[in-house]
Enzyme design. Sequence first.
Site, PDB file in Angstrom:
ATOM      1  N   GLY B 654      -6.556   0.296  -2.289  1.00 54.38           N
ATOM      2  CA  GLY B 654      -5.575   1.060  -2.715  1.00 54.38           C
ATOM      3  C   GLY B 654      -4.953   1.617  -1.036  1.00 54.38           C
ATOM      4  O   GLY B 654      -6.308   2.105  -0.216  1.00 54.38           O
ATOM      5  N   GLY B 656      -1.579   2.995  -0.816  1.00 49.74           N
ATOM      6  CA  GLY B 656      -0.494   3.104  -0.302  1.00 49.74           C
ATOM      7  C   GLY B 656      -0.664   3.676   0.016  1.00 49.74           C
ATOM      8  O   GLY B 656       0.705   4.797   1.077  1.00 49.74           O
ATOM      9  N   GLU B 657      -1.329   5.410   0.093  1.00 46.53           N
ATOM     10  CA  GLU B 657      -0.955   6.525   0.916  1.00 46.53           C
ATOM     11  C   GLU B 657      -1.874   6.756   2.246  1.00 46.53           C
ATOM     12  O   GLU B 657      -1.681   7.406   2.921  1.00 46.53           O
ATOM     13  CB  GLU B 657      -1.329   7.491  -0.823  1.00 46.53           C
ATOM     14  CG  GLU B 657      -1.090   7.315  -1.407  1.00 46.53           C
ATOM     15  CD  GLU B 657      -0.045   7.846  -2.849  1.00 46.53           C
ATOM     16  OE1 GLU B 657       0.444   8.741  -1.893  1.00 46.53           O
ATOM     17  OE2 GLU B 657       0.075   6.936  -3.226  1.00 46.53           O
TER      18      GLU B 657
END
Lengths: 329, 699
Positions: B654, B656-657
Amino acid sequence: MKEFTYVRPAAVIEAVTLRAGRPGSRYLAGGTNLVDLMKIGVEQPDELIDVTGLGMDRIETTLDAGLRIGAAVSNSDLAVHPAVRQDFAALSQAILSGASGQLRNMATVGGNLLQRTRCAYFADISLPCNKRNPGSGCPALAGEHHNHAILGWSEHCVATHPSDMVVALMAYDATVEAHTPSGPVRIPISDFYRPVADTPHLETTLPEHALITGVTVPPAPPASSRYRKVRERASFAFATGSVAAALTVRAGAVHAVRIALGGAASHPWRASTAEAALLGEPATEDSFAKAAAAELAEARPLPHNQYKVALLRDLIVAVLGDLAVEAGA
Amino acid sequence: MTAVGSGRTRLEGHDKVTGAARYAGDVPADGLLHGWPVLATIPRGRITGIDTSAVQAMPGVVAVLHHGNSPRLVEGAGWTDADPNLQLLQDDRIPYAGWPVALVVAETFEQARAAAMALPVKYHAQPWDVTFSAAHPGLYTPDEVNLHQPSETAHGDLDAGLSASAVVLDRTYTTPEEHHNAMEPHAAIAQWVGGRLEVVDSNQGSYAVAQDLAKLFALDLSQVRVRSEHVGGGFGSKATTRPPAVLAAMAATVLCRPVRVVLTRRHMFSLVGYRPPTSQRIRLGAAPDGRLLAYEHLTATQTATTFEYVEPAGVVGKVMYAADALRIGHRVVRLDVPIPKWMRGPGEAPGAFALESAMDELAEKCGIDPIDLRIRNEPAVAPGSGRPFTSRNVVACYLEGAKRFGWYERDPRPGIRREGRWWLGTGMGAATYPGETAPATAAATAEIDGTVTIRITAADIGTGARTALAQIAADALSLPVEWIRMRIADSDFGPAILAGHSFGTASWGLAVDEACKALRARTTGTPTEPITVQVNTAELIQAMGRPERHAFGAQFAEVAVDVLSGEVRVRRLLGVYAIGRVVNPLTARSQLVGGMVWGLSMALHEEAVRDPAFGGHLNANLAGYHYAANADVPDIEVGWVDDPDLANPTGIKGAGEIGIVGVAAAIANAVWHATGIRHRNLPITPARVLATPPEGPRA
């Protein structure tokens, strides 16, 4: 937003007559400020008089190499006009440092002169504000004022005028031309904005119902000029402090100087004290610093905008220093 | 060549740039009505009267819903916890300024707005407190922080570690209240169609929104359908149900017509969550060689009176560095303010600003290069749990980043580089974010034309998730991506984790991969009738447990500071990441760049301002709330290192952050390197730079 009617007069005199006949009406040009204020209820006109089709969209060079700028000329067109870029560099730079490209395409010279403050209390109709609702108070004094005025404010209002363009026009000694129901008037820009006093809701000396038709600028002094703006991001922010200046140096001494400040006061601020202190003095950093200090001696910062005193002082010195280098002093 | 790993433009890109893509605020409906929430202007008290008579006579006004006449809602709705922000127009209490007291519904958007502004609401105000401070007497230690993580974590003897330390650093760092401003504001349209409540909403997870609406309106889940085909940014602000969907559904239920509610920026400042302010005290104790003997990270933050959200700023400490003694704690104070919630990198973003700034200060004190200091404190196991990492490639990020950035040519002394009026400096900071996996349902259908249709309640909030999932499906089926049809963001497709916590691609990707493998096992070639298989990954994920699986990164920044004007300009940003398998390098890069831009904005610009005398925000709009403008954003370089980690069989962690995490510290550290001045309070505005002038010659 309150419902309103929209009219599109064909001539200046017709626009002025319409405006005089309807107290709740407002002139509409680019709409970049007025329409925003209508959306948040600060302005609630019942009629908008569109003044963009009245032939006020020309920039002319006068016989003596000054400028006459129609009130409906867009900020973008004015900033890139060859005569402006060549002889009035600070004006072009000031305009290009303001707002965004999209806004400058819509915003007009007349509207820019009449921009309302960006004070947060002015923009929130649930809060007191002497400028919007006279007598209701000024919460900025004890509240959020980190980007408010340090010069020329009163206990009734500490808001700043947000324009960049007018700071340069102030330095160039422009004159505002307007049409009133009883005929045309001309107002030197130094007389155009009222002191705040106890009437912050009365911002200009423009007669009632008058329509700004243009701005004239006398020939540029034989000097290089520039505009420098400091803001909290690199684009699309109002000035925390700005300086428009022009400087002529002869034999190492200041022969002529113009200085105007933005983000400093309730209106673009002509730094007359600093100008007077500089005339005939050596064009050195030391003189610039003394003059800047003299101008800011009357500054009255609040707890959260004290940084502006040093900021404006240092900006004046830096801009004059750059101009002196340019002039070969 | 596999589809995964190759850069692809978004499947819906053409629709988006041509305007064909319909967002929740664009969906047409016959007889559509428009709802406008009227917000409380006081921060605490009660509504004593709402006089609707004049407003109801205004042009186009159809209804004014308020606590006296609105449908009753069932309590308890909310994802993992009951969300009081969904109990709209139910009683006369005002929990914060900006709370909806009425919904004006009219035939046009403009009529609704005009009537909303004209609606007289009377209040009885009660004393309020909206001012956060680390010395607030109301601060208490919560049992848990965000999403039921422990508030406190400790091992070893902290005091002993500090007293044994040759070098001790004790610093407090603050971050302000920061607000969501996704390009697309929150919007929803609700209508009853054939006995079903149909909602098109701007959200990050339509299944959870459908569950909330079913609960609120006492409906069977089969009576609710929520879709969010296109979403213009979420970042946590649309993670779970927000007021527009509830208000639109209430009005549609009462008026038996389609109703749309679109929030303004001002609405968003009180109704969609925000990052609360933090004050973080960090104590580091180190041996002369920089090895940490003690690390304490104590966070104070604010929440609302109606919900306890605790920004978990200390969680970075459970992952980043080895220390003989560790103590992480959180305290929170309830104020009369809107409910804070998740914002990109909740916990890690503010936490890494404090920790990575402190590590830079420790490096200075110890006379050690900041990267060397970090490498010396690499943990063998996760410091918070003592369990092993599934993979940990942060050192590779440091080294690759240092090489690309030219880090080792850097003179470590501060305040010695000038270029005209600009003082120049460089800085770095580390980044981490969990790489977790959550359950999802996916269906794969072999169509009679040879294509395969994938159905999953995933959300593409602008990240490119739709495209990434098509790439995963294509590889699992050995088909070209063009033969995959993606259907997403429809609650009818079954339960799936929302797009948050960097869960999305790893979690949905696993479900899509499983569904495609199952389909392959069922069928070969083109079927004569469509064949569908559906899988749910709940059991698979249960079996995986919750290992210490994290993404890592290293952020590098070069800044120029004009100490006379206070202006700070970022000249270069570089981020190098270990984020597992990268499905689509093109969109992954965009996501990481976006995170870094936000980190820049956090460092230099963003700060919500509240007036304690009135209790509401003073800059609840895009003119007053500054984020980075294009002119603030320099060339940004992004890279990643090999990071194989099959604890999730897709290898995805991931993206995203993690892009935002550590950027603000890298910039603040670079400002120190440029000027010799430490900025421990964000944002680093001109006023803050001018308030602390550097020593030495000024120009």
